[in-house]
Design a protein around this motif. Structure first.
Motif, PDB file in Angstrom:
ATOM      1  N   ILE A 140     -28.837 -23.335  12.866  1.00 56.37           N
ATOM      2  CA  ILE A 140     -27.584 -24.089  12.799  1.00 56.37           C
ATOM      3  C   ILE A 140     -26.778 -23.636  11.583  1.00 56.37           C
ATOM      4  N   SER A 141     -27.457 -23.434  10.449  1.00 57.62           N
ATOM      5  CA  SER A 141     -26.773 -22.952   9.247  1.00 57.62           C
ATOM      6  C   SER A 141     -26.192 -21.565   9.472  1.00 57.62           C
ATOM      7  N   ALA A 142     -26.950 -20.713  10.165  1.00 63.50           N
ATOM      8  CA  ALA A 142     -26.473 -19.356  10.455  1.00 63.50           C
ATOM      9  C   ALA A 142     -25.214 -19.398  11.332  1.00 63.50           C
ATOM     10  N   LEU A 143     -25.201 -20.305  12.295  1.00 65.28           N
ATOM     11  CA  LEU A 143     -24.036 -20.450  13.166  1.00 65.28           C
ATOM     12  C   LEU A 143     -22.841 -20.989  12.389  1.00 65.28           C
ATOM     13  N   LEU A 144     -23.084 -21.962  11.522  1.00 68.43           N
ATOM     14  CA  LEU A 144     -22.006 -22.524  10.715  1.00 68.43           C
ATOM     15  C   LEU A 144     -21.370 -21.449   9.829  1.00 68.43           C
ATOM     16  N   LYS A 145     -22.205 -20.554   9.341  1.00 70.53           N
ATOM     17  CA  LYS A 145     -21.716 -19.494   8.449  1.00 70.53           C
ATOM     18  C   LYS A 145     -20.811 -18.516   9.193  1.00 70.53           C
ATOM     19  N   LEU A 146     -20.937 -18.465  10.513  1.00 71.87           N
ATOM     20  CA  LEU A 146     -20.084 -17.592  11.314  1.00 71.87           C
ATOM     21  C   LEU A 146     -18.688 -18.174  11.521  1.00 71.87           C
ATOM     22  N   LEU A 147     -18.550 -19.485  11.272  1.00 72.65           N
ATOM     23  CA  LEU A 147     -17.238 -20.121  11.342  1.00 72.65           C
ATOM     24  C   LEU A 147     -16.527 -19.933  10.006  1.00 72.65           C
ATOM     25  N   SER A 148     -15.213 -20.107  10.009  1.00 73.31           N
ATOM     26  CA  SER A 148     -14.490 -20.026   8.739  1.00 73.31           C
ATOM     27  C   SER A 148     -14.716 -21.311   7.952  1.00 73.31           C
ATOM     28  N   ARG A 149     -14.794 -21.178   6.647  1.00 75.66           N
ATOM     29  CA  ARG A 149     -14.974 -22.366   5.804  1.00 75.66           C
ATOM     30  C   ARG A 149     -13.803 -23.334   5.987  1.00 75.66           C
ATOM     31  N   GLU A 150     -12.612 -22.788   6.164  1.00 75.05           N
ATOM     32  CA  GLU A 150     -11.423 -23.628   6.355  1.00 75.05           C
ATOM     33  C   GLU A 150     -11.570 -24.513   7.594  1.00 75.05           C
ATOM     34  N   GLU A 151     -12.119 -23.940   8.655  1.00 69.40           N
ATOM     35  CA  GLU A 151     -12.319 -24.693   9.894  1.00 69.40           C
ATOM     36  C   GLU A 151     -13.270 -25.864   9.676  1.00 69.40           C
ATOM     37  N   ILE A 152     -14.351 -25.620   8.946  1.00 72.78           N
ATOM     38  CA  ILE A 152     -15.325 -26.681   8.702  1.00 72.78           C
ATOM     39  C   ILE A 152     -14.747 -27.725   7.749  1.00 72.78           C
ATOM     40  N   GLU A 153     -13.953 -27.279   6.770  1.00 72.94           N
ATOM     41  CA  GLU A 153     -13.299 -28.211   5.845  1.00 72.94           C
ATOM     42  C   GLU A 153     -12.395 -29.177   6.608  1.00 72.94           C
ATOM     43  N   LYS A 154     -11.667 -28.653   7.580  1.00 71.20           N
ATOM     44  CA  LYS A 154     -10.782 -29.505   8.388  1.00 71.20           C
ATOM     45  C   LYS A 154     -11.584 -30.537   9.164  1.00 71.20           C
ATOM     46  N   PHE A 155     -12.752 -30.121   9.650  1.00 68.88           N
ATOM     47  CA  PHE A 155     -13.612 -31.044  10.387  1.00 68.88           C
ATOM     48  C   PHE A 155     -14.116 -32.153   9.450  1.00 68.88           C
ATOM     49  N   ILE A 156     -14.500 -31.788   8.239  1.00 73.05           N
ATOM     50  CA  ILE A 156     -14.963 -32.786   7.266  1.00 73.05           C
ATOM     51  C   ILE A 156     -13.836 -33.761   6.937  1.00 73.05           C
ATOM     52  N   GLU A 157     -12.618 -33.226   6.768  1.00 73.66           N
ATOM     53  CA  GLU A 157     -11.464 -34.078   6.465  1.00 73.66           C
ATOM     54  C   GLU A 157     -11.178 -35.050   7.610  1.00 73.66           C
ATOM     55  N   SER A 158     -11.396 -34.591   8.841  1.00 70.55           N
ATOM     56  CA  SER A 158     -11.210 -35.461  10.001  1.00 70.55           C
ATOM     57  C   SER A 158     -12.189 -36.631   9.959  1.00 70.55           C
ATOM     58  N   SER A 159     -13.449 -36.341   9.626  1.00 73.08           N
ATOM     59  CA  SER A 159     -14.459 -37.393   9.524  1.00 73.08           C
ATOM     60  C   SER A 159     -14.128 -38.351   8.386  1.00 73.08           C
ATOM     61  N   GLN A 160     -13.677 -37.785   7.268  1.00 74.23           N
ATOM     62  CA  GLN A 160     -13.330 -38.613   6.115  1.00 74.23           C
ATOM     63  C   GLN A 160     -12.186 -39.560   6.468  1.00 74.23           C
ATOM     64  N   ALA A 161     -11.222 -39.078   7.261  1.00 73.35           N
ATOM     65  CA  ALA A 161     -10.080 -39.905   7.646  1.00 73.35           C
ATOM     66  C   ALA A 161     -10.534 -41.146   8.407  1.00 73.35           C
ATOM     67  N   LEU A 162     -11.538 -40.985   9.281  1.00 78.89           N
ATOM     68  CA  LEU A 162     -12.070 -42.132  10.025  1.00 78.89           C
ATOM     69  C   LEU A 162     -12.615 -43.176   9.064  1.00 78.89           C
ATOM     70  N   PHE A 163     -13.408 -42.745   8.085  1.00 78.84           N
ATOM     71  CA  PHE A 163     -14.030 -43.701   7.170  1.00 78.84           C
ATOM     72  C   PHE A 163     -13.018 -44.297   6.193  1.00 78.84           C
ATOM     73  N   GLU A 164     -11.950 -43.580   5.909  1.00 78.53           N
ATOM     74  CA  GLU A 164     -10.885 -44.152   5.093  1.00 78.53           C
ATOM     75  C   GLU A 164     -10.200 -45.284   5.858  1.00 78.53           C
ATOM     76  N   ILE A 165     -10.032 -45.103   7.174  1.00 81.96           N
ATOM     77  CA  ILE A 165      -9.447 -46.150   8.006  1.00 81.96           C
ATOM     78  C   ILE A 165     -10.372 -47.361   8.043  1.00 81.96           C
ATOM     79  N   LEU A 166     -11.680 -47.112   8.211  1.00 86.62           N
ATOM     80  CA  LEU A 166     -12.654 -48.207   8.264  1.00 86.62           C
ATOM     81  C   LEU A 166     -12.696 -48.972   6.942  1.00 86.62           C
ATOM     82  N   HIS A 167     -12.372 -48.297   5.859  1.00 87.39           N
ATOM     83  CA  HIS A 167     -12.386 -48.911   4.527  1.00 87.39           C
ATOM     84  C   HIS A 167     -11.217 -49.883   4.346  1.00 87.39           C
ATOM     85  N   ASP A 168     -10.139 -49.687   5.117  1.00 83.93           N
ATOM     86  CA  ASP A 168      -8.948 -50.539   5.004  1.00 83.93           C
ATOM     87  C   ASP A 168      -9.104 -51.754   5.909  1.00 83.93           C
TER      88      ASP A 168
END
Length: 242
Positions: A140-168
């Motif tokens: 799984i780590s090897a596959l993740l490394k084949l993706l761009s870091r920017e792409e994964i960062e955007k995915f993390i930001e998407s998840s963070q946005a959900l929890f920011e909404i839940l926090h409000d």
């Protein structure tokens, strides 16, 4: 390699890595936790990820069908807003804030779609690079490394946005009321709105409600700590891979 079989195996492999990352003792040892964020809270958080963001292959098929039926509404919230404009009570209560509330609610549902797209990209890399199952943590780590870091960062930001909404808490209360009203209105007009569209909103409401239940057990300070903790865990995992 059969794409659907690879997807099933990657979903299972990625779920295992999520489960490992969100083990209470591991988090406590690596990050330290206030006493108020106990093992039960971390266990609930892990189950929330596995039930709603990274569900099993069979469950994902059901969720995909429901959310795909809402795709046009998620991209164009004004189409759902028209349903709400017929409800004088909702208009009187929320007025000009209604579009913001609805957009935030649909935004929470986008997190699931982001996870689906993320997994599909892992499948594409597995097939292209002939990386076969079983997909353990190393693969799984090897596959993740084949993706761009920017792409994964955007995915993390998407998840963070959900929890920011839940926090409000105030916003979440409004979102739940507005989505419940939409569900009720759509059920009354099934000649226009499909069962899958209604089901999509019901699952979205369930996702938001269950996430809200996790945050409700925490103080405001610990809610902020939990949002930060999730982000730190995901970014540290990414740093370890890259």
């Amino acid at each position: 390699m059969i794409k659907e079989k690879v997807l099933e195996e990657i979903i299972e492999g990625y779920r295992n890595t999520v489960s490992q990352r969100y083990q209470y003792q591991r988090i406590k040892d690596s990050y330290g936790l206030p006493e108020t964020i106990d093992e039960d809270t971390v266990n609930q958080l892990r189950l929330y990820f596995l039930n709603y963001m990274y569900p099993t292959h069979d469950k994902r098929a059901e969720l995909n069908q429901a959310f795909d039926s809402l795709e046009d509404y998620i991209k164009h919230p004004q189409k759902l807003l028209r349903i709400l404009l017929e409800a004088a009570k909702i208009i009187f209560k929320y007025g000009r804030h209604l579009p913001k509330i609805l957009t935030a609610g649909l935004g929470a549902m986008k997190t699931f779609k982001a996870a689906t797209n993320f997994e599909n990209n892992l499948v594409a890399e597995a097939i292209k690079n002939k990386i076969e199952a079983p997909y353990d943590a190393a693969k799984i780590s090897a596959l993740l490394k084949l993706l761009s870091r920017e792409e994964i960062e955007k995915f993390i930001e998407s998840s963070q946005a959900l929890f920011e909404i839940l926090h409000d808490k105030i916003l979440i209360k409004k979102i739940k009321e507005v989505i419940q009203h939409l569900i009720t209105a759509m059920r009354k007009n099934t000649t226009v709105y499909s069962q899958n569209q209604i089901k999509g909103l019901e699952i979205g409401l369930e996702m938001i409600t269950e996430g809200d239940a996790i945050f409700n057990r925490l103080t405001k300070e610990d809610q902020q700590n939990l949002v930060k903790l999730i982000t730190d865990i995901e970014r540290d995992h990414l740093d370890h891979i890259f």
